[in-house]
Design an enzyme around this catalytic site. Structure first.
Site, mmCIF file in Angstrom:
data_model
loop_
_atom_site.group_PDB
_atom_site.id
_atom_site.type_symbol
_atom_site.label_atom_id
_atom_site.label_comp_id
_atom_site.label_asym_id
_atom_site.label_seq_id
_atom_site.Cartn_x
_atom_site.Cartn_y
_atom_site.Cartn_z
ATOM 1 N N TYR A 1 4.900 8.398 11.969
ATOM 2 C CA TYR A 1 5.971 7.786 11.168
ATOM 3 C C TYR A 1 6.388 6.470 11.785
ATOM 4 O O TYR A 1 6.494 6.358 13.012
ATOM 5 C CB TYR A 1 7.194 8.709 11.108
ATOM 6 N N GLU B 1 8.848 3.966 9.913
ATOM 7 C CA GLU B 1 9.653 3.199 8.943
ATOM 8 C C GLU B 1 10.180 1.923 9.588
ATOM 9 O O GLU B 1 10.660 1.946 10.725
ATOM 10 C CB GLU B 1 10.821 4.042 8.437
ATOM 11 N N ASP C 1 -1.452 -11.864 -9.578
ATOM 12 C CA ASP C 1 -2.014 -10.560 -9.226
ATOM 13 C C ASP C 1 -3.529 -10.743 -9.195
ATOM 14 O O ASP C 1 -4.185 -10.757 -10.234
ATOM 15 C CB ASP C 1 -1.587 -9.523 -10.272
ATOM 16 N N THR D 1 -4.622 -5.713 -4.572
ATOM 17 C CA THR D 1 -5.004 -4.429 -4.004
ATOM 18 C C THR D 1 -6.126 -4.725 -3.007
ATOM 19 O O THR D 1 -6.740 -5.794 -3.033
ATOM 20 C CB THR D 1 -5.496 -3.454 -5.093
ATOM 21 N N LYS E 1 -10.716 -3.272 -4.239
ATOM 22 C CA LYS E 1 -11.628 -3.685 -5.310
ATOM 23 C C LYS E 1 -12.684 -4.614 -4.698
ATOM 24 O O LYS E 1 -13.405 -4.175 -3.810
ATOM 25 C CB LYS E 1 -10.830 -4.330 -6.444
ATOM 26 N N ARG F 1 -7.843 2.018 -0.376
ATOM 27 C CA ARG F 1 -6.778 1.806 -1.354
ATOM 28 C C ARG F 1 -5.540 1.282 -0.633
ATOM 29 O O ARG F 1 -5.213 1.746 0.462
ATOM 30 C CB ARG F 1 -6.455 3.130 -2.056
HETATM 31 N N1 DSN Z 1 -6.918 0.651 -12.801
HETATM 32 C C1 DSN Z 1 -7.308 -0.596 -12.178
HETATM 33 C C2 DSN Z 1 -8.533 -1.131 -12.806
HETATM 34 O O1 DSN Z 1 -9.435 -0.340 -13.013
HETATM 35 O O2 DSN Z 1 -8.647 -2.306 -13.077
HETATM 36 C C3 DSN Z 1 -6.215 -1.515 -12.172
HETATM 37 O O3 DSN Z 1 -5.144 -0.897 -11.519
#
Ligand code: DSN
Length: 419
Positions: free
Chosen positions: A46, A48, A191, A217, A220, A226
């Site tokens: 933990y 925080e 984004d 994110t 990707k 993630r």
């Molecule tokens: N669900 C994601 C995507 O597949 O693009 C975006 O959050």
């Protein structure tokens, strides 16, 4: 005795991934080092707060991990502040709203059925429920309609404009988007979740220095675990003093929106895995990987165009293709199922101005990041385009689909998942 049920399912998922072609453009295959960090004892801790300012003892090691992750993110994306604690993209975007606007304020984002994300103002999402969200769209040609967007911004005067998309195959003109935000004095958020790996490799322009806040994110094209990064510029974050919503205070506003605003303890194992992914993304080989993603996507697009497929915007500049299947007399749902039977994983997707419902839309979305990670290049895209075409042309023929599946199973033996 280990949990045989779950570990068996994990083995089955590894087999599914390795024996097929993952073509969902938001998916990828992480390195074994990223996985090792993600599965480490850091998950037990933990912490925080932020490095040097924690509500728990024993944080001297995780402080270093988080500092390294933040420093690597800042350097890679050329900003002076990074928050690496958001659990994933949606909470990261939620934190950005919390930081910059009040409930009920007007915000603007790309419509979900035009490639925007849930968190960009969809009515059934927190972003459309808590805020007064207006949505912009693409034109009939699938390209963002910057002129219409500017008009809407002038009319509606949103306080915040979300840009970026989940199903947009073209380049974002950050400067134009900045000018639109400036028409109404709105915060501009980029984004870049889908394209951040391409921003790092130089295959997509960076919004750094243009957008007020950048969110990505990490799982990707960036090829990490993630998670998410929230990036901005401003004065160092101050934990205690009250601050106004000014550009200088962005680091403080973002950090406070994450904790105490939204989250509790950060996921230290995830932070460590993000740090490892950012290290990998700083290597020259990552640039090559980014260039190859785009080359592969363009080659796939050209092949499919030659076979009579209707690509939204007529092609791609990035890692993904959005295909309108109306002329092929097959729905997105039927296509997703047929390709799945062949061992090609894609997702059904609405196309701009889709006449069909979201659960059975007219299109599919597919991309090349995961295939590129496995070492596939243009010549493999030629073969894959044939399999896609054959699967869709014979979508009711289970025997034919099974035959393609066995061909793919053989083919991928030369392209193992990262070890
Ligand atoms: N669900 C994601 C995507 O597949 O693009 C975006 O959050």
């Amino acid at each position: 005795m280990a949990d045989q049920v779950i570990f068996k399912l994990i083995e089955e998922e590894i087999k599914r991934q390795s024996e097929g072609l993952e073509m969902i453009p938001s998916e990828n295959h992480t390195s074994s080092e990223v996985l090792k960090a993600l599965g480490s004892r850091l998950t037990d801790k933990y912490s925080e707060g932020y490095p040097g300012k924690r509500y728990y003892g024993g944080c001297e090691i995780v402080d270093q991990v988080e500092d390294i992750a933040r420093d690597r993110a800042k350097k890679l994306f050329d900003v002076n502040h990074a928050n690496v604690q958001a659990y994933s993209g949606s909470p990261a975007n939620q934190a950005i709203y919390f930081a910059l606007v009040n409930p009920g304020d007007k915000v603007m984002g790309l419509g979900y059925y035009f490639g925007g994300h849930l968190t960009h103002g969809l009515k059934v999402n927190f972003s459309g429920k808590l805020y007064n969200a207006v949505q912009y769209t693409t034109g009939q040609d699938g390209y963002l309609d910057y002129q219409a967007m500017a008009k809407l911004a002038e009319k509606e005067k949103p306080k915040l404009i979300f840009t970026g998309a989940t199903a947009y195959p073209r380049i974002f003109d950050w400067q134009k988007l900045r000018e639109i935000a400036d028409l109404c004095g709105a915060w501009l958020v980029a984004d870049i979740s889908h394209i951040s790996g391409l921003v790092v490799s130089g295959d997509h322009p960076s919004p750094s220095g243009i957008a007020d806040v950048i969110m990505t994110t990490t799982h990707k094209t960036l090829r990490g675990p993630r998670g998410a990064l929230i990036l901005c510029n401003g004065k160092p974050s101050t934990p205690l003093k009250a601050v106004e919503r000014t550009k200088d205070n962005l680091p403080t506003l973002i950090d406070r929106a994450i904790i105490p605003g939204l989250q509790g303890g950060p996921h230290n194992h995830q932070t460590a895995a993000i740090a490892v992914a950012l290290y990998e993304a700083s290597k020259p080989s990552f640039k090559e990987y980014g260039h190859q993603i785009v080359k592969n996507a363009k080659r796939l697009a050209n092949n499919l165009l030659d076979k009579g497929y209707d690509l939204v915007t007529g092609g791609t500049d990035n890692h993904l293709l959005l295909i309108n299947l109306e002329n092929k007399k097959i729905t997105g749902k039927e296509a997703e199922i047929a390709l799945g039977k062949s061992g090609i994983t894609v997702n059904k997707n609405a196309i701009p101005y889709d006449k069909r419902p979201p659960f059975d839309p007219s299109g599919i979305r597919l991309g090349t990041p995961a295939l590129t990670t496995r070492g596939m290049k243009e010549s493999q895209m030629d073969i894959i385009a044939d399999w896609i075409d054959q699967s869709l042309a014979n979508y009711r023929d289970d025997k034919k689909l099974a035959k393609i599946r066995s061909e793919i199973r053989e083919f991928v033996k030369d392209f193992p998942l990262p070890s």
